[in-house]
Scaffold this motif. Structure first.
Motif, mmCIF file in Angstrom:
data_model
loop_
_atom_site.group_PDB
_atom_site.id
_atom_site.type_symbol
_atom_site.label_atom_id
_atom_site.label_comp_id
_atom_site.label_asym_id
_atom_site.label_seq_id
_atom_site.Cartn_x
_atom_site.Cartn_y
_atom_site.Cartn_z
ATOM 1 N N PRO A 128 53.516 -29.185 -14.355
ATOM 2 C CA PRO A 128 54.415 -28.250 -15.034
ATOM 3 C C PRO A 128 55.407 -28.958 -15.945
ATOM 4 O O PRO A 128 56.031 -29.950 -15.560
ATOM 5 N N ALA A 129 55.541 -28.443 -17.168
ATOM 6 C CA ALA A 129 56.557 -28.874 -18.132
ATOM 7 C C ALA A 129 56.406 -30.315 -18.602
ATOM 8 O O ALA A 129 57.318 -30.869 -19.212
ATOM 9 N N THR A 130 55.253 -30.934 -18.384
ATOM 10 C CA THR A 130 55.086 -32.341 -18.759
ATOM 11 C C THR A 130 55.369 -32.590 -20.233
ATOM 12 O O THR A 130 56.020 -33.576 -20.599
ATOM 13 N N GLU A 131 54.899 -31.702 -21.099
ATOM 14 C CA GLU A 131 55.047 -31.948 -22.533
ATOM 15 C C GLU A 131 56.503 -31.891 -22.967
ATOM 16 O O GLU A 131 56.965 -32.756 -23.726
ATOM 17 N N ILE A 132 57.256 -30.887 -22.497
ATOM 18 C CA ILE A 132 58.655 -30.805 -22.926
ATOM 19 C C ILE A 132 59.506 -31.874 -22.240
ATOM 20 O O ILE A 132 60.450 -32.399 -22.822
ATOM 21 N N ILE A 133 59.151 -32.230 -20.996
ATOM 22 C CA ILE A 133 59.864 -33.318 -20.327
ATOM 23 C C ILE A 133 59.640 -34.632 -21.066
ATOM 24 O O ILE A 133 60.579 -35.403 -21.311
ATOM 25 N N THR A 134 58.394 -34.896 -21.440
ATOM 26 C CA THR A 134 58.070 -36.138 -22.148
ATOM 27 C C THR A 134 58.809 -36.203 -23.478
ATOM 28 O O THR A 134 59.406 -37.240 -23.831
ATOM 29 N N ALA A 135 58.786 -35.107 -24.238
ATOM 30 C CA ALA A 135 59.472 -35.097 -25.529
ATOM 31 C C ALA A 135 60.970 -35.332 -25.356
ATOM 32 O O ALA A 135 61.581 -36.098 -26.113
ATOM 33 N N SER A 136 61.559 -34.698 -24.347
ATOM 34 C CA SER A 136 62.995 -34.841 -24.117
ATOM 35 C C SER A 136 63.361 -36.269 -23.732
ATOM 36 O O SER A 136 64.333 -36.836 -24.247
ATOM 37 N N PRO A 501 50.136 -40.275 0.698
ATOM 38 C CA PRO A 501 50.689 -40.196 -0.650
ATOM 39 C C PRO A 501 51.102 -38.780 -1.011
ATOM 40 O O PRO A 501 50.625 -37.796 -0.421
ATOM 41 N N ALA A 502 52.002 -38.665 -1.980
ATOM 42 C CA ALA A 502 52.352 -37.364 -2.557
ATOM 43 C C ALA A 502 51.228 -36.955 -3.505
ATOM 44 O O ALA A 502 50.873 -37.705 -4.419
ATOM 45 N N LEU A 503 50.667 -35.775 -3.297
ATOM 46 C CA LEU A 503 49.502 -35.345 -4.062
ATOM 47 C C LEU A 503 49.675 -33.982 -4.735
ATOM 48 O O LEU A 503 48.824 -33.575 -5.525
ATOM 49 N N TRP A 504 50.739 -33.276 -4.420
ATOM 50 C CA TRP A 504 50.926 -31.922 -4.936
ATOM 51 C C TRP A 504 51.651 -31.953 -6.268
ATOM 52 O O TRP A 504 52.566 -32.734 -6.475
ATOM 53 N N HIS A 505 51.234 -31.056 -7.169
ATOM 54 C CA HIS A 505 51.773 -31.033 -8.524
ATOM 55 C C HIS A 505 53.051 -30.209 -8.631
ATOM 56 O O HIS A 505 53.076 -29.028 -8.313
ATOM 57 N N ASP A 506 54.108 -30.828 -9.081
ATOM 58 C CA ASP A 506 55.275 -30.161 -9.644
ATOM 59 C C ASP A 506 55.608 -30.976 -10.888
ATOM 60 O O ASP A 506 54.701 -31.562 -11.497
ATOM 61 N N LYS A 507 56.856 -31.062 -11.273
ATOM 62 C CA LYS A 507 57.199 -31.931 -12.401
ATOM 63 C C LYS A 507 56.831 -33.379 -12.094
ATOM 64 O O LYS A 507 56.596 -34.180 -13.005
ATOM 65 N N ASP A 508 56.794 -33.710 -10.824
ATOM 66 C CA ASP A 508 56.389 -35.015 -10.311
ATOM 67 C C ASP A 508 55.491 -34.713 -9.115
ATOM 68 O O ASP A 508 55.501 -33.595 -8.586
ATOM 69 N N LEU A 509 54.693 -35.660 -8.672
ATOM 70 C CA LEU A 509 53.924 -35.454 -7.450
ATOM 71 C C LEU A 509 54.872 -35.368 -6.253
ATOM 72 O O LEU A 509 55.870 -36.085 -6.189
ATOM 73 N N TYR A 510 54.546 -34.507 -5.296
ATOM 74 C CA TYR A 510 55.379 -34.379 -4.106
ATOM 75 C C TYR A 510 54.517 -34.127 -2.884
ATOM 76 O O TYR A 510 53.330 -33.795 -2.993
ATOM 77 N N LEU A 511 55.117 -34.302 -1.729
ATOM 78 C CA LEU A 511 54.436 -34.077 -0.455
ATOM 79 C C LEU A 511 55.200 -32.996 0.313
ATOM 80 O O LEU A 511 56.318 -33.237 0.759
ATOM 81 N N PRO A 512 54.620 -31.797 0.459
ATOM 82 C CA PRO A 512 55.245 -30.754 1.277
ATOM 83 C C PRO A 512 54.888 -31.001 2.744
ATOM 84 O O PRO A 512 53.845 -30.574 3.234
#
Length: 537
Positions: A128-136, A501-512
């Motif tokens: 999520p939001a990778t493109e706008i995060i990268t640009a910012s 490892p953290a494998l779930w997708h958010d703005k960064d990989l995470y582990l629930p």
């Protein structure tokens, strides 16, 4: 197993915001946006401690882009503030502190200079939001580098050049967000989860209001970006209280998404119940799922828009609890070809459609006189459509891939079990091919995993083997080997932990962690109960 399951369920009540691992990306954003917040020094230490030898942060295969940009920008910001005392806990003096920060930031910049020119949007994971995060963040890092070059002596080694954007990424969407905030136009709810990309433009924006928990966008970084200086000084302000509570949970670092209340409860309960684990579930826990559902379903938690994924899993979990809830709200997410996660979604998720198949399939499997013939026919058509979609999207090797998880074992688990239980005869071949793929990809130590064998991915693979019929001629050796690999994880489960490892997708990989613990517990239970013909027991 019963005791551990009971403790897992109790944890859903005791920690209602959810149990989520810290994020390098989100922690870096708080270092930049909220240096006044308790735990700042520990957040800087966390960034230094998690840097890889090559100068980056995060996982392989393109997953390092966002956390490396965030951590590097945060360290550059810290350097430019000329902070002292940042690393007192490590026994350094002021000069050594600045030297450690500069060295880490320099390694991060050099890693980005090496890797960004070779990146293409098609090879960057769909988070999520990778493109706008990268640009910012590319813009922010370049601003730091420009200023540092003009500061003799150079504070950051000898940086060369400026960071380029990966091919296929531009700053158009970021510019649209900036323009909307400048004009006082309300942003779409889903954009609030990454509000930090707007920087100081987001401070105190009147069109944004925190949720009852105090969060903006269910994100510490977004909340910190919105909280202006005056409100940050108010010890009773809901947004400040939210940030302090999240920081306290993790001792400084913070996760990307929190709270995740409904999401976590739906996944844990449905996973345990489908595996035949029937722990006592407090009436209030089930009611929290039912009451969260509205005309368009439910969000994962307050601060986020409603989505089809959380809605379908909540409905399915209620059904497994014997509390049938019509899945009709999910039609709000139907398109001509598939169901979207939310209206206007960029991309497509196969696991969301698998979960929707389970919600419709389970409800339709128990006919009700309250359902008229027309609605029942629409249920049947929806199930047929979803079954055909999942079968068509299967990879040539028998697996599935998804936009919400880094591992094909998660997507394959979602699709295989949905097709096995609700896909009918037309799904038989897809289930058989998935099973063969699982058998063919087991590691020599008995585990499964994308980058290395992990308890989480092994749990998904084992559940596929234990909940689908074996092919004639199978040796039956794979499931016992997987069980032997997974068995030591029972000690971690008993202590309330899970490794991997953290494998779930958010703005960064995470582990629930509660969700993953539930998946591992389900696999262990299936193996130990003998609820299979594979000979595990």
């Amino acid at each position: 197993m019963a005791r551990v399951a009971g403790e897992l369920i109790a944890g859903l009540v005791d920690e209602p915001w959810g149990q989520v691992s810290p994020s390098v990306y989100e922690t870096g954003r708080l270092v930049t946006l909220a240096p006044w917040l308790a735990g700042h020094d520990r957040r800087v230490e966390f960034l230094l401690a998690t840097q890889r030898p090559d100068g980056g942060w995060g996982a392989p295969d393109g997953y390092a882009l966002v956390p490396t940009l965030s951590a590097t920008e945060a360290l550059l910001t810290t350097l430019r503030r000329g902070e002292r005392g940042t690393l007192d806990g490590l026994g350094h003096g002021g000069g050594a502190q600045r030297s450690a920060l500069a060295a880490a930031a320099d390694r991060g910049v050099r890693m980005l200079l090496r890797t960004l020119p070779a990146l293409d949007v098609s090879t960057i994971p769909d988070l999520p939001a990778t493109e706008i995060i990268t640009a910012s963040l590319v813009e922010a890092v370049n601003g730091h580098l420009d200023d540092l070059r003009r500061m003799p002596p150079a504070a950051l080694g000898h940086p060369v050049g400026r960071l380029p954007l990966p091919r296929g990424i531009d700053d158009i969407r970021l510019g649209m967000i900036h323009a909307a905030l400048d004009a006082g136009v309300a942003l779409p709810e889903k954009v609030l989860h990454a509000l930090e990309v707007a920087g100081r433009r987001a401070r105190g924006v009147r069109t944004i209001r925190p949720a009852a928990t105090g969060t903006v966008g269910a994100s510490p970084a977004a909340t910190a970006a919105w909280l202006d200086e005056r409100d940050a000084r108010d010890p009773r302000h809901p947004a400040r209280l939210f940030l302090e509570a999240v920081v306290k949970r993790h001792g400084g670092p913070v996760p990307c998404g929190i709270p995740i209340t409904v999401f976590e409860r739906g996944w844990v309960l449905s996973g345990l119940l489908r595996a035949g684990i029937d722990p006592p579930v407090p009436a209030g826990l089930a009611e929290s799922l039912r009451s969260a559902l509205g005309p368009v379903g439910t969000p994962a938690a307050e601060g986020l828009p409603a989505d089809a994924d959380t809605t379908s899993v909540a409905i399915y979990a209620l059904g497994l609890l014997g509390l049938r809830y019509p899945p009709d709200a999910l039609w709000e997410y139907e398109t001509e070809t598939h169901f979207c996660t939310w209206p206007g979604e960029d991309g497509f998720s196969i696991s969301v459609n698998a979960h929707i198949l389970e919600a419709f399939g389970h409800f339709a499997a128990s006919p009700s006189p309250a359902v008229d013939a027309g609605t029942a026919a629409r249920y049947a058509a929806t199930i047929q459509k979803l079954t055909a979609l999942l079968c068509a999207e299967q990879q040539a090797d028998g697996s599935w891939l998804d936009r919400w998880h880094a591992s094909p074992y998660y997507a394959t688990w979602c699709c295989t079990l949905a097709l096995q239980h609700y896909g009918g005869p037309g799904a038989t071949d897809a289930v058989r091919r998935a099973r063969r793929w699982v058998l063919s990809t087991q590691r020599p130590d008995g585990s499964w995993g994308r980058w290395e064998g992990s308890a989480e991915e092994t749990a998904y693979a084992l559940q596929i083997l234990l909940l689908t019929p074996p092919d004639p001629g199978e040796t039956g050796e794979s499931a016992p080997r997987g069980y032997r690999f997974l068995l030591p994880s029972a000690d971690d489960l008993a202590k309330g932990h899970v490794s991997g490892p953290a494998l779930w997708h958010d703005k960064d990989l995470y582990l629930p962690s509660a969700i993953v613990r539930g998946a591992v517990l389900a696999a262990l239970h299936l193996a130990q109960s003998g609820a299979t013909r594979t000979g595990v027991c």
